[in-house]
Design an enzyme around this catalytic site. Structure first.
Site, PDB file in Angstrom:
ATOM      1  N   GLU A  50      -2.170   7.666  -4.913  1.00 48.67           N
ATOM      2  CA  GLU A  50      -2.744   7.118  -6.353  1.00 48.67           C
ATOM      3  C   GLU A  50      -4.053   6.786  -6.856  1.00 48.67           C
ATOM      4  O   GLU A  50      -3.663   6.652  -8.236  1.00 48.67           O
ATOM      5  CB  GLU A  50      -2.045   5.935  -6.044  1.00 48.67           C
ATOM      6  CG  GLU A  50      -3.160   4.259  -5.508  1.00 48.67           C
ATOM      7  CD  GLU A  50      -2.331   3.535  -5.945  1.00 48.67           C
ATOM      8  OE1 GLU A  50      -3.146   2.087  -5.576  1.00 48.67           O
ATOM      9  OE2 GLU A  50      -1.362   2.826  -5.389  1.00 48.67           O
ATOM     10  N   ARG A 100       0.926  -1.355   0.409  1.00 44.96           N
ATOM     11  CA  ARG A 100      -0.179  -0.146   0.136  1.00 44.96           C
ATOM     12  C   ARG A 100       0.919   1.350  -0.255  1.00 44.96           C
ATOM     13  O   ARG A 100       2.027   1.403   0.500  1.00 44.96           O
ATOM     14  CB  ARG A 100      -0.969  -0.054   1.420  1.00 44.96           C
ATOM     15  CG  ARG A 100      -1.882  -0.604   0.761  1.00 44.96           C
ATOM     16  CD  ARG A 100      -3.277  -0.572  -0.005  1.00 44.96           C
ATOM     17  NE  ARG A 100      -4.273  -1.562   0.129  1.00 44.96           N
ATOM     18  CZ  ARG A 100      -3.941  -2.552  -0.741  1.00 44.96           C
ATOM     19  NH1 ARG A 100      -3.365  -2.877  -2.035  1.00 44.96           N
ATOM     20  NH2 ARG A 100      -5.367  -3.411  -0.643  1.00 44.96           N
ATOM     21  N   ASP A 158       5.527  -0.463  -6.453  1.00 49.89           N
ATOM     22  CA  ASP A 158       4.052  -0.487  -7.180  1.00 49.89           C
ATOM     23  C   ASP A 158       2.396   0.298  -6.556  1.00 49.89           C
ATOM     24  O   ASP A 158       1.722   0.104  -7.294  1.00 49.89           O
ATOM     25  CB  ASP A 158       3.645  -2.168  -7.419  1.00 49.89           C
ATOM     26  CG  ASP A 158       2.346  -2.163  -8.476  1.00 49.89           C
ATOM     27  OD1 ASP A 158       2.763  -2.220 -10.025  1.00 49.89           O
ATOM     28  OD2 ASP A 158       1.836  -3.647  -7.825  1.00 49.89           O
ATOM     29  N   HIS A 188       0.318   0.079 -10.094  1.00 50.66           N
ATOM     30  CA  HIS A 188      -0.339  -0.700  -9.613  1.00 50.66           C
ATOM     31  C   HIS A 188      -0.440  -2.205 -10.161  1.00 50.66           C
ATOM     32  O   HIS A 188      -1.641  -2.656 -10.476  1.00 50.66           O
ATOM     33  CB  HIS A 188      -1.936  -0.661  -8.717  1.00 50.66           C
ATOM     34  CG  HIS A 188      -2.664  -0.948  -7.518  1.00 50.66           C
ATOM     35  ND1 HIS A 188      -2.820  -0.440  -6.489  1.00 50.66           N
ATOM     36  CD2 HIS A 188      -2.099  -2.513  -6.952  1.00 50.66           C
ATOM     37  CE1 HIS A 188      -3.239  -1.500  -5.415  1.00 50.66           C
ATOM     38  NE2 HIS A 188      -3.037  -2.324  -5.865  1.00 50.66           N
TER      39      HIS A 188
END
Length: 330
Positions: free
Chosen positions: A261, A232, A256, A293
């Protein structure tokens, strides 16, 4: 059951429709929030993803629109106000495990790419540049890898790195006896920060882990450390990470996920001006690698997400007890 699917993409529709067995889905590209919650009117339930808003205000409007259940097509549920859901009698389900191998493998891919600069080599060769200047990396073999969080994903990642020949140490409030038997040593968080050449985060986002990696954490790391985050975004304080990159304390950063985001990932912004100064600053560093992600994004994982989500919906409709229900802990 009639289900409104929010934040959906073409691959969600293909996967859900290929595994469907009686649920009526309506797919919306829009994120779920106070402005879009009205789209849920007339449905029995909704299906939501990581960047959908499920705070108290949204949950109240969902219930007012007749929604009886929420099916999360992800493992995390930090975007859900569980206390409000419990008060409203709204059932919440998730997909606790779809392909932990997928995320663990993506963390390894970030490490290898950052280290050996294969993304840069690929672009060079396409332009006819076969020089090896500034492409040197280091042997991952025999390096110390610190794994923060040894649940399903972290455990698989730890075993992967052990198999490569790394010394693997771990930090978790609940140590895994199987990993101990595999030769993985559990240490304090401070010792992990101090000893590791590579640190990979595999823990959930909770009030306790929010900005777990911050200025104080970076001060305890070795110069040039590699930090990987496939969990996260808010586990890392981005402002502090930028300062650590500038000072050289953080030698490599592979993420990632990103704490802001929601307004960026899963969208094509190639023709837009990105107003987020922190991510544009991160992108400017040559030793930072960002993916949007996609750690979960394998064919196997998409299939498992669809199968489990549809089972959660059908179990709710049939009144069958389901271990994937997220229950408020007192």
């Amino acid at each position: 059951m009639m289900i409104a699917v929010f934040s959906s993409k073409s691959y969600d529709k293909e996967s859900f429709e290929s595994h469907n067995n009686g649920v009526q889905f309506k797919f919306y590209e829009a994120n779920l929030n106070l402005d879009t919650v009205k789209l849920a009117a007339g449905f029995d339930g909704i299906c939501a993803f990581v960047n959908d808003h499920l705070d108290a205000d949204v949950l109240e409007k969902l219930v007012a629109n007749g929604i009886k259940m929420v099916a999360l097509r992800c493992a995390g549920f930090n975007n859900v106000d569980l206390a409000a859901a419990d008060r409203l009698g709204l059932k919440i389900y998730r997909v606790p495990a779809y392909s932990p191998q997928a995320v663990a493998e993506h963390a390894l891919a970030l490490i290898l790419t950052l280290n050996r600069k294969t993304h840069k080599a690929f672009n060079r060769v396409r332009e006819g540049n076969f020089s090896l200047e500034r492409l040197s990396g280091f042997d991952i073999y025999n390096k110390t890898v610190g794994v923060v969080g040894t649940g399903k994903i972290g455990g698989i990642f730890a075993k992967m790195m052990k198999g490569i020949g790394c010394e693997v140490i771990a930090y978790d409030a609940y140590p895994n006896d199987e990993l101990k038997k595999a030769g993985i040593e559990y240490v304090s968080f401070e010792k992990l920060l101090n000893k590791s050449d590579i640190i990979s985060l595999h823990c959930p986002l909770t009030p306790e882990t929010n900005h777990l990696i911050n200025a104080k954490s970076f001060a305890q790391m070795n110069d040039g450390v590699m930090l990987i985050n496939t969990s996260r975004g808010a586990l890392i304080d981005t402002k502090d990470a930028i300062e650590a990159l500038k000072s050289g304390r953080l030698g490599y950063l592979g993420i990632d996920v990103y704490e802001q985001e929601e307004q960026l990932f899963f969208r094509d912004l190639s023709e837009s001006i990105i107003a987020d100064d922190m991510i544009t600053r991160l992108i400017s560093f040559p030793n930072v690698l960002i993916t949007a992600h996609q750690g979960f994004f394998t064919n196997e994982a998409l299939s498992q997400i669809a199968v489990t989500t549809i089972k959660n919906i059908n179990d709710f409709a049939a009144g069958v007890e389901n271990n994937n229900e997220v229950v408020l802990q007192n």
